[in-house]
Design an enzyme around this catalytic site. Structure first.
Site, PDB file in Angstrom:
ATOM      1  N   SER A   9     -36.658  17.826   3.492  1.00 31.46           N
ATOM      2  CA  SER A   9     -35.229  17.965   2.520  1.00 31.46           C
ATOM      3  C   SER A   9     -34.112  16.713   3.738  1.00 31.46           C
ATOM      4  O   SER A   9     -34.411  17.097   4.693  1.00 31.46           O
ATOM      5  CB  SER A   9     -34.586  18.899   3.711  1.00 31.46           C
ATOM      6  OG  SER A   9     -32.885  18.730   3.189  1.00 31.46           O
ATOM      7  N   HIS A  34     -36.716  16.661  -0.868  1.00 33.49           N
ATOM      8  CA  HIS A  34     -34.850  17.680  -1.379  1.00 33.49           C
ATOM      9  C   HIS A  34     -33.954  17.007  -0.805  1.00 33.49           C
ATOM     10  O   HIS A  34     -34.078  16.461   0.261  1.00 33.49           O
ATOM     11  CB  HIS A  34     -35.414  19.381  -0.611  1.00 33.49           C
ATOM     12  CG  HIS A  34     -34.531  19.886  -0.845  1.00 33.49           C
ATOM     13  ND1 HIS A  34     -35.152  20.727  -2.123  1.00 33.49           N
ATOM     14  CD2 HIS A  34     -33.954  20.722  -0.176  1.00 33.49           C
ATOM     15  CE1 HIS A  34     -33.502  21.861  -1.601  1.00 33.49           C
ATOM     16  NE2 HIS A  34     -32.822  21.592  -1.067  1.00 33.49           N
ATOM     17  N   ASP A  36     -30.216  17.190  -0.455  1.00 37.49           N
ATOM     18  CA  ASP A  36     -29.192  18.086  -0.791  1.00 37.49           C
ATOM     19  C   ASP A  36     -27.147  17.712  -1.431  1.00 37.49           C
ATOM     20  O   ASP A  36     -27.097  16.791   0.235  1.00 37.49           O
ATOM     21  CB  ASP A  36     -29.168  19.403   0.382  1.00 37.49           C
ATOM     22  CG  ASP A  36     -30.433  19.942   1.174  1.00 37.49           C
ATOM     23  OD1 ASP A  36     -30.658  20.493  -0.326  1.00 37.49           O
ATOM     24  OD2 ASP A  36     -30.818  20.224   1.759  1.00 37.49           O
ATOM     25  N   MET A  38     -23.664  17.694  -1.466  1.00 39.46           N
ATOM     26  CA  MET A  38     -22.873  19.033  -0.426  1.00 39.46           C
ATOM     27  C   MET A  38     -21.291  18.548  -0.910  1.00 39.46           C
ATOM     28  O   MET A  38     -21.130  16.780  -0.504  1.00 39.46           O
ATOM     29  CB  MET A  38     -22.962  19.411   0.610  1.00 39.46           C
ATOM     30  CG  MET A  38     -24.331  19.847   1.454  1.00 39.46           C
ATOM     31  SD  MET A  38     -24.280  20.647   2.968  1.00 39.46           S
ATOM     32  CE  MET A  38     -25.787  20.697   2.845  1.00 39.46           C
ATOM     33  N   HIS A  67     -30.675  19.361  -5.420  1.00 35.58           N
ATOM     34  CA  HIS A  67     -29.869  20.884  -4.623  1.00 35.58           C
ATOM     35  C   HIS A  67     -28.340  20.753  -4.384  1.00 35.58           C
ATOM     36  O   HIS A  67     -28.025  20.648  -3.983  1.00 35.58           O
ATOM     37  CB  HIS A  67     -31.159  21.350  -3.610  1.00 35.58           C
ATOM     38  CG  HIS A  67     -29.906  22.868  -3.214  1.00 35.58           C
ATOM     39  ND1 HIS A  67     -29.994  23.133  -1.977  1.00 35.58           N
ATOM     40  CD2 HIS A  67     -29.069  23.326  -3.812  1.00 35.58           C
ATOM     41  CE1 HIS A  67     -29.732  24.826  -1.765  1.00 35.58           C
ATOM     42  NE2 HIS A  67     -28.908  24.438  -3.236  1.00 35.58           N
ATOM     43  N   MET A  69     -24.587  21.541  -4.147  1.00 31.08           N
ATOM     44  CA  MET A  69     -23.985  23.060  -3.628  1.00 31.08           C
ATOM     45  C   MET A  69     -22.338  22.561  -3.315  1.00 31.08           C
ATOM     46  O   MET A  69     -21.570  21.809  -3.012  1.00 31.08           O
ATOM     47  CB  MET A  69     -24.594  22.941  -2.408  1.00 31.08           C
ATOM     48  CG  MET A  69     -25.387  23.732  -1.794  1.00 31.08           C
ATOM     49  SD  MET A  69     -26.180  23.016   0.094  1.00 31.08           S
ATOM     50  CE  MET A  69     -27.327  21.600  -0.386  1.00 31.08           C
ATOM     51  N   MET A 138     -31.998  30.908  -1.299  1.00 31.75           N
ATOM     52  CA  MET A 138     -31.789  30.647   0.124  1.00 31.75           C
ATOM     53  C   MET A 138     -31.770  31.651   1.068  1.00 31.75           C
ATOM     54  O   MET A 138     -31.281  32.401   0.928  1.00 31.75           O
ATOM     55  CB  MET A 138     -29.582  29.779   0.271  1.00 31.75           C
ATOM     56  CG  MET A 138     -29.165  29.045  -0.842  1.00 31.75           C
ATOM     57  SD  MET A 138     -30.410  27.168  -0.916  1.00 31.75           S
ATOM     58  CE  MET A 138     -29.603  27.139   1.245  1.00 31.75           C
ATOM     59  N   GLY A 143     -24.910  24.716   3.720  1.00 35.95           N
ATOM     60  CA  GLY A 143     -23.931  24.229   4.001  1.00 35.95           C
ATOM     61  C   GLY A 143     -24.664  23.482   5.432  1.00 35.95           C
ATOM     62  O   GLY A 143     -24.299  22.376   5.950  1.00 35.95           O
ATOM     63  N   ASP A 176     -35.925  27.771   0.346  1.00 34.63           N
ATOM     64  CA  ASP A 176     -34.940  26.878   1.450  1.00 34.63           C
ATOM     65  C   ASP A 176     -34.519  27.578   2.154  1.00 34.63           C
ATOM     66  O   ASP A 176     -33.008  27.968   2.309  1.00 34.63           O
ATOM     67  CB  ASP A 176     -34.070  25.947   0.341  1.00 34.63           C
ATOM     68  CG  ASP A 176     -33.100  24.936   0.813  1.00 34.63           C
ATOM     69  OD1 ASP A 176     -33.451  24.186   2.331  1.00 34.63           O
ATOM     70  OD2 ASP A 176     -32.075  24.085  -0.038  1.00 34.63           O
ATOM     71  N   GLY A 198     -36.652  21.385   6.268  1.00 35.79           N
ATOM     72  CA  GLY A 198     -35.499  19.998   6.975  1.00 35.79           C
ATOM     73  C   GLY A 198     -35.421  19.889   8.838  1.00 35.79           C
ATOM     74  O   GLY A 198     -36.708  18.475   8.910  1.00 35.79           O
TER      75      GLY A 198
HETATM   76  C1  DX5 Z   1     -29.065  24.401   3.714  1.00 41.72           C
HETATM   77  C2  DX5 Z   1     -30.374  23.727   2.530  1.00 41.72           C
HETATM   78  C3  DX5 Z   1     -31.094  22.926   2.983  1.00 41.72           C
HETATM   79  C4  DX5 Z   1     -31.855  22.205   4.704  1.00 41.72           C
HETATM   80  C5  DX5 Z   1     -32.877  22.947   4.629  1.00 41.72           C
HETATM   81  O1  DX5 Z   1     -28.029  24.638   2.729  1.00 41.72           O
HETATM   82  O2  DX5 Z   1     -29.928  23.427   0.771  1.00 41.72           O
HETATM   83  O3  DX5 Z   1     -31.747  22.108   2.270  1.00 41.72           O
HETATM   84  O4  DX5 Z   1     -31.311  20.444   4.331  1.00 41.72           O
HETATM   85  O5  DX5 Z   1     -32.908  23.444   6.426  1.00 41.72           O
HETATM   86  P1  DX5 Z   1     -33.975  23.322   7.085  1.00 41.72           P
HETATM   87  O6  DX5 Z   1     -34.738  23.841   6.660  1.00 41.72           O
HETATM   88  O7  DX5 Z   1     -33.155  22.718   8.540  1.00 41.72           O
HETATM   89  O8  DX5 Z   1     -33.164  25.392   7.111  1.00 41.72           O
HETATM   90 ZN    ZN Z   2     -31.181  22.460  -0.376  1.00 41.28          ZN
END
Ligand code: DX5
Ligand code: ZN
Length: 225
Positions: A9, A34, A36, A38, A67, A69, A138, A143, A176, A198
């Site tokens: 990520s 990946h 993200d 938001m 992804h 959000m 998730m 977030g 995730d 991530g």
């Molecule tokens: C959270 C994201 C994840 C995040 C994962 O809302 O959707 O993709 O980047 O990060 P880690 O692996 O650090 O939990």
């Molecule tokens: Zn994600």
């Protein structure tokens, strides 16, 4: 494509040196990026939008797993395709007309994923499981990167795998949030196909080695499939 699919990520990358992070992933054993997105409404954080995704896509040599959000994701399906998304995941909780939005993603030439929050039952996906390419489960509340893994995910993942097999669906399970060397093998045992990571990757001293560790996990576990 060999399993597990590893999707670092970029949310946890150094945004001032995003190009370097993209090159690192290009040169690693990772399979996907990946990405993200938001909006500050669906989740209490704002990440980045189309220009950043397009810039990553320009350098990326692997598919972008985007992804969303965001609320009302149906408003921007075409734009995410144009920015470079290969797989587009929308949240179950953000879609009134989920089936229509899944169709729109596929009509725009992308693979369709549905993401579910930790509190959302997998049974709510029963009517669409044969239509989608991936469930993004998730394992933290969406977030932020770097959060603590929610252990209930193991059981939820195993139940989803059973549901997919029963439906004769080819849908893949992506996990995730909070994936690392402890949670990863247990998730693969529970039937996970794709691991997003991530903080575990970008917070490590050698991200290339860390990605390798994730990729090698598949050889030591027994998948249910
Ligand atoms: C959270 C994201 C994840 C995040 C994962 O809302 O959707 O993709 O980047 O990060 P880690 O692996 O650090 O939990
Ligand atoms: Zn994600």
């Amino acid at each position: 494509m060999s399993f597990p699919i590893i999707a670092p990520s970029i949310l946890s990358a150094d945004f001032a040196n995003l190009g370097q992070a993209v090159e690192m992933i290009n040169n690693s054993a990772a399979d996907w990026f990946h990405v993200d997105v938001m909006d500050g409404v669906f989740v209490p954080n704002i990440s980045f939008g189309f220009p950043v995704i397009a810039a990553v896509h320009k350098l990326a040599k692997k598919p972008l797993d985007v992804h969303l959000m965001i609320v009302q994701p149906e408003r921007y399906i075409k734009e995410f395709k144009e920015a470079g998304a290969a797989i587009l995941s929308i949240h179950y909780e953000a879609c009134t007309h989920l089936h229509r939005t899944i169709d729109a993603i596929k009509e725009n030439g992308m693979k369709a994923g549905v993401a579910i929050n930790p509190h959302t039952s997998i049974h709510l996906l029963k009517e669409v499981i044969a239509d989608i390419d991936m469930v993004c489960m998730m394992s933290v509340n969406p977030g932020f990167g770097g959060q603590k893994f929610i252990k209930h995910t193991y059981q939820k993942c195993a139940e989803l795998k059973e549901m997919i097999l029963k439906a004769h669906s080819s849908c893949l399970i992506e996990i995730d949030g909070g994936v690392n060397d402890t949670t990863g093998p247990l998730l693969l045992n529970a039937g996970a196909d794709i691991l997003v990571a991530g903080n575990y990757v970008f917070g490590s001293a050698n991200p290339i080695n860390t990605i390798n560790t994730l990729k090698q996990m598949g050889s030591n576990t027994t998948s249910l499939s």
